[in-house]
Write an enzyme that holds these catalytic residues in place. Structure first.
Site, PDB file in Angstrom:
ATOM      1  N   ARG A  29       1.556   1.811   2.982  1.00 60.73           N
ATOM      2  CA  ARG A  29       0.707   1.740   1.794  1.00 60.73           C
ATOM      3  C   ARG A  29      -0.232   2.939   1.805  1.00 60.73           C
ATOM      4  NH1 ARG A  29      -3.291   2.353   4.457  1.00 60.73           N
ATOM      5  NH2 ARG A  29      -4.485   2.027   2.590  1.00 60.73           N
ATOM      6  N   GLY A  30      -0.978   3.084   0.700  1.00 55.82           N
ATOM      7  CA  GLY A  30      -1.804   4.277   0.543  1.00 55.82           C
ATOM      8  C   GLY A  30      -1.024   5.262  -0.322  1.00 55.82           C
ATOM      9  N   ALA A  31      -1.711   5.836  -1.314  1.00 51.30           N
ATOM     10  CA  ALA A  31      -1.016   6.617  -2.341  1.00 51.30           C
ATOM     11  C   ALA A  31      -0.114   7.746  -1.792  1.00 51.30           C
ATOM     12  CB  ALA A  31      -2.037   7.145  -3.342  1.00 51.30           C
ATOM     13  N   ARG A  59       5.392  -0.078  -6.868  1.00 54.23           N
ATOM     14  CA  ARG A  59       3.931  -0.194  -6.999  1.00 54.23           C
ATOM     15  C   ARG A  59       3.508   0.737  -8.145  1.00 54.23           C
ATOM     16  NH1 ARG A  59       0.202  -0.493  -1.967  1.00 54.23           N
ATOM     17  NH2 ARG A  59      -0.943  -1.789  -3.453  1.00 54.23           N
ATOM     18  N   GLN A 103      -7.593  -3.857   4.528  1.00 53.70           N
ATOM     19  CA  GLN A 103      -7.236  -2.508   5.005  1.00 53.70           C
ATOM     20  C   GLN A 103      -8.377  -1.894   5.824  1.00 53.70           C
ATOM     21  OE1 GLN A 103      -6.720  -3.600   1.891  1.00 53.70           O
ATOM     22  NE2 GLN A 103      -4.976  -2.614   0.907  1.00 53.70           N
ATOM     23  N   ASP A 118      -6.045   6.367  -5.955  1.00 55.47           N
ATOM     24  CA  ASP A 118      -4.633   6.081  -6.238  1.00 55.47           C
ATOM     25  C   ASP A 118      -4.145   6.827  -7.471  1.00 55.47           C
ATOM     26  OD1 ASP A 118      -5.664   3.602  -4.632  1.00 55.47           O
ATOM     27  OD2 ASP A 118      -3.500   3.818  -4.348  1.00 55.47           O
ATOM     28  N   ASN A 122      -8.941   3.254  -7.689  1.00 53.02           N
ATOM     29  CA  ASN A 122      -8.846   3.121  -6.220  1.00 53.02           C
ATOM     30  C   ASN A 122      -8.943   1.633  -5.886  1.00 53.02           C
ATOM     31  OD1 ASN A 122      -8.625   4.302  -3.556  1.00 53.02           O
ATOM     32  ND2 ASN A 122     -10.755   3.711  -3.232  1.00 53.02           N
ATOM     33  N   LYS A 123      -8.867   1.334  -4.617  1.00 49.77           N
ATOM     34  CA  LYS A 123      -8.852  -0.061  -4.160  1.00 49.77           C
ATOM     35  C   LYS A 123      -9.938  -0.897  -4.815  1.00 49.77           C
ATOM     36  CE  LYS A 123      -6.470  -1.626  -2.080  1.00 49.77           C
ATOM     37  NZ  LYS A 123      -5.357  -2.332  -2.799  1.00 49.77           N
TER      38      LYS A 123
HETATM   39  O1  MRU Z   1      -3.134  -1.140  -1.803  1.00 55.49           O
HETATM   40  P1  MRU Z   1      -3.223   0.063  -0.928  1.00 55.49           P
HETATM   41  O2  MRU Z   1      -3.575  -0.251   0.486  1.00 55.49           O
HETATM   42  O3  MRU Z   1      -1.986   0.926  -1.041  1.00 55.49           O
HETATM   43  O4  MRU Z   1      -4.422   0.890  -1.538  1.00 55.49           O
HETATM   44  C1  MRU Z   1      -4.790   2.091  -0.935  1.00 55.49           C
HETATM   45  C2  MRU Z   1      -5.986   2.706  -1.545  1.00 55.49           C
HETATM   46  O5  MRU Z   1      -6.546   2.222  -2.497  1.00 55.49           O
HETATM   47  C3  MRU Z   1      -6.406   4.039  -0.982  1.00 55.49           C
HETATM   48  O6  MRU Z   1      -7.789   4.202  -1.074  1.00 55.49           O
HETATM   49  C4  MRU Z   1      -5.727   5.161  -1.770  1.00 55.49           C
HETATM   50  O7  MRU Z   1      -4.345   4.937  -1.868  1.00 55.49           O
HETATM   51  C5  MRU Z   1      -5.957   6.481  -1.177  1.00 55.49           C
HETATM   52  S1  MRU Z   1      -5.095   6.681   0.333  1.00 55.49           S
HETATM   53  C6  MRU Z   1      -5.325   8.249   0.892  1.00 55.49           C
END
Ligand code: MRU
Length: 346
Positions: A44-46, A88, A195, A236, A246-247
């Site tokens: 996970r993470g963009a 996603r 996370q 994201d 973002n999250k």
């Molecule tokens: O749902 P996730 O864990 O994929 O969400 C991740 C985030 O919101 C991060 O802050 C974002 O992707 C940046 S990661 C460098």
């Protein structure tokens, strides 16, 4: 710390659902397995899901095999790309990486299929390499904004685990730490997927960067007590006007930051900026399963039949953002003009 490893046609992923209790690697040998891993948040993470999807295309291209009719081959590859993109919807890096891979295939369609497969593998490796490079650049730019001895609040995980390595928001923190600044990090737990507690705390611990874990609802209190000097989070998807998805919980932090005069920084590579969207209102927000909220570690925490809303992201309006730290430099308001200039320069 490598969340994504490409080894002889097999994609190995560090299973982030198991951290910090277990460091387990899962192996993806089909594009379908790659799609499942993204959907289930094993990765996970963009930027990480972007690179993962690129390798998904490489695996998919092998699975299609050799078809004489190249047009049909490309159609098959596009179908795989479409499936990967559906996993996603919010992080634009995923669609960005898939589109880049498909374009590479299209541009080289005159090559033989085995050559095309090699070209795609090299492109995915290049996406992965560029990501790490961008994170180091983000770290270098962001370090300028971090005062000596700063208390930094971060949300979710925008570290090595969320990228191919080093991290965006954690890249800034890593750079400041390795340049000898005595920084301390407040880590938001980040309900419901945790996370912060599971991943950011694990990363900072491994790196020896001092941190304190808080639950999300403590952020306002520590800000009001003067315990936070700056906030840095990842993104994201960033719209052309700077609005940032973002999250979930990032928007609340930005509102609190404004109230307490604390700088609110977003750290993200250009691949996270979606210049096709004029504002954050157009960013699709993923809603995830209700069980993420209803259960913790398999244990039900709310009565049967409880109604749940579980958006995975929120959008912070650009006026609440002090600066966006990109791999090409620091961008400040007016974002619409300054982001455009940044892209025109590229
Ligand atoms: O749902 P996730 O864990 O994929 O969400 C991740 C985030 O919101 C991060 O802050 C974002 O992707 C940046 S990661 C460098």
């Amino acid at each position: 710390m490598k969340p994504i490893i490409w080894e002889k046609g097999c994609l190995k992923l560090l299973d982030q659902t198991k951290l910090p209790l277990e460091e387990k690697i899962i192996e993806c040998r089909s594009y379908q397995a790659v799609a499942d891993a993204i959907r289930d948040m094993i990765v996970r993470g963009a930027p990480a899901i972007g690179a993962t999807a690129a390798f998904g295309i490489v695996i998919g291209a092998k699975e299609i095999g050799v078809i004489e009719d190249k047009k049909r081959w490309l159609e098959e590859l596009k179908k795989i790309g479409f499936e990967l993109k559906q996993t996603r919807p919010t992080a634009v890096n995923l669609a960005w990486a898939v589109e880049r891979m498909l374009k590479k295939a299209e541009d080289n369609i005159q090559s033989g299929i085995p050559q095309l497969q090699d070209i795609l593998e090299n492109e995915a490796l290049e996406i992965a390499r560029e990501d790490v490079e961008s994170n180091y650049a983000i770290g270098r730019f962001g370090d300028e904004l971090v005062p000596e001895g700063a208390n930094i609040l971060t949300h979710c995980n925008a570290g090595a685990l969320a990228t191919v390595g080093y991290g965006t928001a954690l890249g800034v923190i890593r750079a400041a730490h390795s340049n000898g600044k005595k920084v301390h990090v407040f880590v938001d737990e980040t309900r419901p997927f945790l996370q912060g507690a599971r991943l950011t705390a694990w990363e900072l611990d491994k790196e020896g960067i001092p941190f304190t874990l808080i639950t999300d609802n403590m952020a306002g209190y520590i800000m009001s007590k003067g315990m936070v000097d700056l906030i840095v989070v990842g993104a994201d998807r960033i719209a052309a006007n700077g609005d940032t998805a973002n999250k979930i919980g990032t928007y609340s932090l930005a509102v609190l930051a404004k109230e307490h005069n604390i700088p609110m920084y977003i750290a993200a590579p250009l691949s996270t900026i979606d210049m096709s969207l004029t504002s954050g209102k157009e960013i699709p927000i993923e809603e995830r399963e209700t069980d993420e909220v209803l259960f913790i570690k398999g244990k039900r925490i709310a009565p049967e039949g409880t109604r749940v809303f579980n958006p995975a992201f929120d959008v912070t309006p650009n006026e609440l953002i002090t600066a966006i730290i990109t791999d090409k430099g620091i961008v400040k308001s007016p974002y619409k003009e300054n982001l455009r200039v940044l892209f025109e320069r590229e």
